[in-house]
Scaffold this active site. Structure first.
Site, mmCIF file in Angstrom:
data_model
loop_
_atom_site.group_PDB
_atom_site.id
_atom_site.type_symbol
_atom_site.label_atom_id
_atom_site.label_comp_id
_atom_site.label_asym_id
_atom_site.label_seq_id
_atom_site.Cartn_x
_atom_site.Cartn_y
_atom_site.Cartn_z
ATOM 1 N N LYS A 52 0.401 -0.970 -16.659
ATOM 2 C CA LYS A 52 1.310 0.023 -16.076
ATOM 3 C C LYS A 52 2.139 -0.650 -14.988
ATOM 4 O O LYS A 52 1.624 -1.032 -13.944
ATOM 5 C CB LYS A 52 0.539 1.193 -15.455
ATOM 6 N N SER A 76 -1.239 -1.004 -2.665
ATOM 7 C CA SER A 76 -1.622 -0.677 -1.300
ATOM 8 C C SER A 76 -3.133 -0.474 -1.185
ATOM 9 O O SER A 76 -3.800 -0.098 -2.150
ATOM 10 C CB SER A 76 -0.898 0.597 -0.863
ATOM 11 N N GLU A 128 -6.256 -6.336 -5.525
ATOM 12 C CA GLU A 128 -5.420 -7.219 -4.689
ATOM 13 C C GLU A 128 -4.595 -6.285 -3.815
ATOM 14 O O GLU A 128 -3.690 -5.622 -4.315
ATOM 15 C CB GLU A 128 -4.493 -8.080 -5.559
ATOM 16 N N CYS A 184 2.730 -9.536 -0.080
ATOM 17 C CA CYS A 184 1.416 -9.300 0.526
ATOM 18 C C CYS A 184 0.935 -10.527 1.300
ATOM 19 O O CYS A 184 0.087 -10.403 2.168
ATOM 20 C CB CYS A 184 0.417 -8.900 -0.540
ATOM 21 N N GLU A 203 0.688 -3.304 8.068
ATOM 22 C CA GLU A 203 1.522 -4.029 7.116
ATOM 23 C C GLU A 203 2.862 -3.304 7.008
ATOM 24 O O GLU A 203 2.914 -2.137 6.627
ATOM 25 C CB GLU A 203 0.846 -4.068 5.751
HETATM 26 P P1 TAP Z 1 1.107 1.344 -4.463
HETATM 27 O O1 TAP Z 1 1.792 2.582 -4.084
HETATM 28 O O2 TAP Z 1 -0.319 1.194 -4.138
HETATM 29 O O3 TAP Z 1 1.383 1.176 -6.042
HETATM 30 C C1 TAP Z 1 0.909 0.129 -6.807
HETATM 31 C C2 TAP Z 1 0.802 0.552 -8.255
HETATM 32 O O4 TAP Z 1 -0.205 1.561 -8.358
HETATM 33 C C3 TAP Z 1 2.073 1.163 -8.833
HETATM 34 O O5 TAP Z 1 2.176 0.804 -10.199
HETATM 35 C C4 TAP Z 1 1.811 2.650 -8.687
HETATM 36 O O6 TAP Z 1 2.547 3.468 -9.572
HETATM 37 C C5 TAP Z 1 0.335 2.711 -9.011
HETATM 38 N N1 TAP Z 1 -0.350 3.906 -8.506
HETATM 39 C C6 TAP Z 1 0.017 4.718 -7.503
HETATM 40 N N2 TAP Z 1 -0.874 5.729 -7.364
HETATM 41 C C7 TAP Z 1 -1.837 5.548 -8.327
HETATM 42 C C8 TAP Z 1 -3.023 6.245 -8.685
HETATM 43 N N3 TAP Z 1 -3.435 7.337 -8.061
HETATM 44 N N4 TAP Z 1 -3.757 5.764 -9.709
HETATM 45 C C9 TAP Z 1 -3.389 4.644 -10.362
HETATM 46 N N5 TAP Z 1 -2.259 3.948 -10.071
HETATM 47 C C10 TAP Z 1 -1.500 4.391 -9.045
HETATM 48 O O7 TAP Z 1 1.754 0.043 -3.839
HETATM 49 P P2 TAP Z 1 3.270 -0.387 -3.839
HETATM 50 O O8 TAP Z 1 3.995 0.448 -2.856
HETATM 51 O O9 TAP Z 1 3.765 -0.393 -5.225
HETATM 52 O O10 TAP Z 1 3.159 -1.908 -3.334
HETATM 53 C C11 TAP Z 1 3.113 -2.233 -1.998
HETATM 54 C C12 TAP Z 1 1.693 -2.546 -1.538
HETATM 55 O O11 TAP Z 1 1.017 -3.402 -2.458
HETATM 56 C C13 TAP Z 1 1.656 -3.279 -0.227
HETATM 57 O O12 TAP Z 1 0.684 -2.729 0.607
HETATM 58 C C14 TAP Z 1 1.250 -4.716 -0.606
HETATM 59 O O13 TAP Z 1 0.621 -5.486 0.354
HETATM 60 C C15 TAP Z 1 0.408 -4.497 -1.778
HETATM 61 N N6 TAP Z 1 0.436 -5.695 -2.617
HETATM 62 C C16 TAP Z 1 -0.622 -6.520 -2.618
HETATM 63 C C17 TAP Z 1 -0.583 -7.655 -3.375
HETATM 64 C C18 TAP Z 1 -1.735 -8.581 -3.399
HETATM 65 S S1 TAP Z 1 -1.686 -9.769 -4.444
HETATM 66 N N7 TAP Z 1 -2.760 -8.462 -2.645
HETATM 67 C C19 TAP Z 1 0.517 -7.942 -4.154
HETATM 68 C C20 TAP Z 1 1.571 -7.064 -4.139
HETATM 69 C C21 TAP Z 1 1.510 -5.924 -3.359
HETATM 70 P P3 TAP Z 1 3.969 4.113 -9.131
HETATM 71 O O14 TAP Z 1 4.942 3.018 -9.303
HETATM 72 O O15 TAP Z 1 4.224 5.216 -10.055
HETATM 73 O O16 TAP Z 1 3.822 4.551 -7.720
#
Ligand code: TAP
Length: 454
Positions: free
Chosen positions: A154, A208, A229, A263, A356
């Site tokens: 996804k 997140s 992650e 991240c 963050e």
């Molecule tokens: P999230 O809002 O956590 O979304 C990540 C993914 O999870 C998206 O595909 C999202 O779908 C999906 N998601 C959201 N709610 C969900 C649920 N209830 N059940 C299953 N999947 C769900 O994060 P983001 O805003 O996309 O990314 C930013 C965050 O990711 C930052 O905090 C960053 O640090 C972290 N991050 C960490 C890493 C590593 S390697 N540690 C790498 C990249 C990012 P939707 O698109 O539909 O919301």
């Protein structure tokens, strides 16, 4: 199904309209994946390897197209996007060697033969964020496929286009239908269903910490394997004996790359007091030199933020009276631009030092001793990455052992290498991706005893 628009963050124009899956269509995809996994696991290791090598070759011949898609969908600079597409090729090529190397053990026992097998899990669900849509997708899909699993992926709702293209390339390479499927849609619908679905054996989630917690709880209900992650607030620790010129010249790229939506961003810069002034003077020059421009422009070093709402979140970290030291520049007009910004909070409990931001804001503080540097570096709920600058070898070893973080680099800001393990301490995650052992994380170990008694 319901269609959603994909927006170019540099122009605010619609790039594409994508059909999002609902719960029923997600279930249908998982059923197809389960069936496909039964035959994929039986494909001879050498043939699975060959198909993955062909997949890597197809990605290689599509690098420019994938990169252009990522520039339009995610606002990544063209230089970064080409690197990311190349990273996908390299990750798939690296793990294409794994099917023939999923080696078990033969353990000495009395009256028989004892061996272990690494059995594929079946269907692996991977949930990808919007900040690095291509590399993060490949880090789980390549080792999972190599270990004989089917993958349902996804992508983030904001950035589905390159993942969808990767699924086409897999088919063109001859990977059987439904072995790798991309399921666009909402996290709360498609992502949640993958977590809850009894036929999805493992979830790999990048995103997140907040959503990661929910995913872990969802997996716990089924005792489902999970790799997380999550976020970071990494420290860049600069000692006075370091090459201050090099530390200052590279520090902007360690935090402002991908507009800080990384991240691993070294967003807390800790500088030894005696070098603080010299560092800040050179750092200011370097920050003002960062080229923030149309990401399709070959000279661009930083593009826009991903969305209008994310820009609001980033801006909320700088209310009136914030301790801003200096800022770089950003284009005006359409696009979700945000100039690189350096702040100097007085205490490490300040939210600029703790939370963050996921945007181009770097916080700088000074320290007096090595002990204080380590204490400040560890004064975080996160522990993903970080850098240490010093010419003192003993100090480099002491400090890198003392910092609570999964990935550190000394006198550099090394990015993630696919052949070394990657993951976080503390609230930055659970488990490791990449490196030589990654395929084993997509298997169950089975122990079999064969009696030799007559
Ligand atoms: P999230 O809002 O956590 O979304 C990540 C993914 O999870 C998206 O595909 C999202 O779908 C999906 N998601 C959201 N709610 C969900 C649920 N209830 N059940 C299953 N999947 C769900 O994060 P983001 O805003 O996309 O990314 C930013 C965050 O990711 C930052 O905090 C960053 O640090 C972290 N991050 C960490 C890493 C590593 S390697 N540690 C790498 C990249 C990012 P939707 O698109 O539909 O919301």
């Amino acid at each position: 199904m319901s269609a959603f628009d994909v927006i170019n963050p540099a122009t605010e124009q619609v790039v594409a309209s994508v059909e999002g899956l609902e719960v029923d269509s997600t279930d249908e995809a998982v059923a197809r994946a389960k069936q496909a996994s039964e035959s994929w696991r039986r494909v001879a290791p050498g043939d699975r390897s060959r198909l993955l090598r062909r997949f890597a070759d197809r990605v290689d011949s599509d690098i420019e197209n994938l990169a252009r898609l990522e520039v339009a969908n995610s606002g990544h600079t063209i230089g970064n996007a080409r690197w990311e597409a190349g990273n996908v090729r390299d990750v798939i090529a690296y793990y294409s060697a794994a099917p023939e190397r999923l080696i078990g053990q033969q353990i000495p026992v009395a009256d028989g033969l004892d061996v272990t097998f690494h059995e594929p899990l079946g269907v692996v669900g991977t949930i990808v964020p919007w900040n690095f849509p291509m590399p993060i997708a490949s880090w789980s899909l390549a080792p999972a496929l190599a270990a004989g699993n089917a993958v349902v992926l996804k992508p983030a709702e904001l950035t589905p286009l390159t993942a969808m293209r990767l699924a086409e390339l897999a088919l063109e390479a001859g990977i059987p239908e439904h072995v790798f499927q991309v399921l666009p849609g909402k996290g709360s619908i498609v992502g949640q269903r993958l977590v809850d679905h009894p036929d999805v054996a493992k979830i790999v989630f990048t995103g997140s910490t907040e959503v990661g917690r929910q995913i872990m709880a969802g997996c716990a209900a089924q005792v489902k394997a999970v790799t997380l992650e999550l976020g970071g607030k990494s420290a860049n620790v600069i000692f006075a004996d370091a090459d201050i010129e090099a530390a200052a010249a590279t520090a902007p790229y360690a935090v402002f790359d991908n507009a800080g939506q990384d991240c691993c961003a070294r967003s807390r810069i800790l500088v030894e007091q005696s070098a603080y002034e010299a560092f800040m003077a050179e750092f200011e020059v370097a920050v003002k030199k960062v080229v923030v421009a149309d990401p399709a422009d070959e000279t661009s070093e930083m593009g826009p933020l991903i969305s209008a709402s994310h820009r609001e979140v980033v801006a909320s970290f700088l209310p009136e009276g914030s301790p801003i030291a200096f800022r770089g520049s950003a284009p005006e007009g359409p696009g979700f631009w945000f100039a690189p910004t350096v702040v100097t909070p007085e205490s490490s409990v300040h939210r600029l030092m703790q939370e963050e931001i996921f945007g181009p804001i770097a916080a700088v503080m000074s320290f007096a001793t090595e002990e204080e540097a380590v204490r400040l570096a560890n004064d975080s709920h996160f522990g993903l990455s970080g850098s240490i600058w010093t010419r003192d070898l003993g100090r480099a070893i002491r400090v890198s052992r003392a910092i609570e973080s999964g990935n550190l680099s000394v006198n550099s800001h090394s990015s993630v290498r696919y052949w070394t393990p990657f993951g976080g301490f503390k609230l930055s995650g659970l488990g490791r991706e990449l490196g030589p052992d990654a395929p084993f994380a997509f298997t169950e170990t089975k122990n079999v005893f064969f009696s030799t008694k007559e």
